[in-house]
Motif scaffolding. Structure first.
Motif, PDB file in Angstrom:
ATOM      1  N   LYS A   1      12.336   7.293 -20.954  1.00 19.54           N
ATOM      2  CA  LYS A   1      11.631   7.131 -22.229  1.00 19.54           C
ATOM      3  C   LYS A   1      11.015   8.446 -22.695  1.00 19.54           C
TER       4      LYS A   1
ATOM      5  N   ARG B   1      13.916   4.131 -35.140  1.00 24.67           N
ATOM      6  CA  ARG B   1      12.981   3.059 -35.505  1.00 24.67           C
ATOM      7  C   ARG B   1      12.956   1.933 -34.482  1.00 24.67           C
ATOM      8  N   ARG B   2      14.072   1.751 -33.754  1.00 24.37           N
ATOM      9  CA  ARG B   2      14.143   0.661 -32.786  1.00 24.37           C
ATOM     10  C   ARG B   2      13.478   1.076 -31.474  1.00 24.37           C
ATOM     11  N   ALA B   3      12.980   0.086 -30.753  1.00 20.13           N
ATOM     12  CA  ALA B   3      12.424   0.352 -29.426  1.00 20.13           C
ATOM     13  C   ALA B   3      13.556   0.818 -28.517  1.00 20.13           C
ATOM     14  N   TYR B   4      13.255   1.764 -27.644  1.00 26.92           N
ATOM     15  CA  TYR B   4      14.263   2.299 -26.737  1.00 26.92           C
ATOM     16  C   TYR B   4      14.338   1.432 -25.484  1.00 26.92           C
ATOM     17  N   THR B   5      15.522   0.906 -25.194  1.00 27.57           N
ATOM     18  CA  THR B   5      15.764   0.076 -24.022  1.00 27.57           C
ATOM     19  C   THR B   5      16.859   0.748 -23.195  1.00 27.57           C
TER      20      THR B   5
ATOM     21  N   LYS C   1      12.126  10.363 -26.099  1.00 27.20           N
ATOM     22  CA  LYS C   1      11.147  10.777 -27.120  1.00 27.20           C
ATOM     23  C   LYS C   1      11.339  12.248 -27.498  1.00 27.20           C
TER      24      LYS C   1
END
Length: 189
Positions: free
Chosen positions: A96, A115-119, A100
């Motif tokens: 993560k 924009r989406r959460a990182y998975t 970033k």
């Protein structure tokens, strides 16, 4: 225009372990060895000038090397229908943090931030409508794990879509820093 993404390429033994899991799910379009990666940031289509700006920005990313390991299987779905099968990885903290930094570099090159959460995950298959079921594979192989493996670099890929699926070409590699360099940087002068 070229279609780009930034990813980590797992080592050959990890890819072999993942390839051995693939099969037995109706409607699954399994990844080939050349397609196995862990996406840090999908970029999409850009012109050559923007691609050069992205490359320059990614060259400035600094992050220490780290280790991750395979950890379980899962599926993404849309309205209850599976869209992709994936292998999880752990731990997430370094991934993560690197995501970033990569996202910030790409933003400095003029693109919108993610924009989406990182998975963090490694896609094993994309699913056709009406494909599946995926649960038997997840139950039988869902406990997949591996010894930790080193993440020494990340890469900028070009994705070319063709009649037989996507092909990925590495445009650039960006080495991560050895741990001793990180220690030297944090030492006051």
């Amino acid at each position: 225009m070229i279609r780009l993404f930034v990813a980590i390429r797992p080592p050959a033994p990890i890819r072999s372990q993942l390839l051995a899991l693939m099969g037995g799910v109706r409607g699954a379009r399994w990844q080939s060895d050349d397609q196995i990666h862990l996406t840090l940031r999908f970029i999409g289509e850009v012109d050559r000038r923007v691609a050069e700006d992205i490359h320059a920005a990614l060259e400035a990313v600094r992050h220490p090397r780290f280790e991750i390991a395979l950890s379980g299987l899962g599926a993404f779905d849309r309205r209850g229908a599976p869209t992709a099968l994936w292998a999880g990885v752990t731990p997430h903290d370094d991934l993560k943090a690197l995501h970033k930094k990569v996202d910030q570099a790409i933003s400095r090159a003029g693109l919108e931030p993610e924009r989406r959460a990182y998975t963090p995950h490694i896609t094993l298959a994309r699913m056709s409508r009406g494909g599946g079921p995926v649960q038997p594979l997840i139950e039988s192989a869902g406990g997949v794990s591996s010894a930790p493996f080193a993440v020494d670099d990340f890469r900028l890929y070009e994705s070319s879509l063709g009649p037989d699926g996507a092909t990925y070409d590495v445009l650039a590699r960006y080495p991560l820093e050895p741990a001793h360099l990180r220690l030297q940087r944090s030492t006051p002068t």
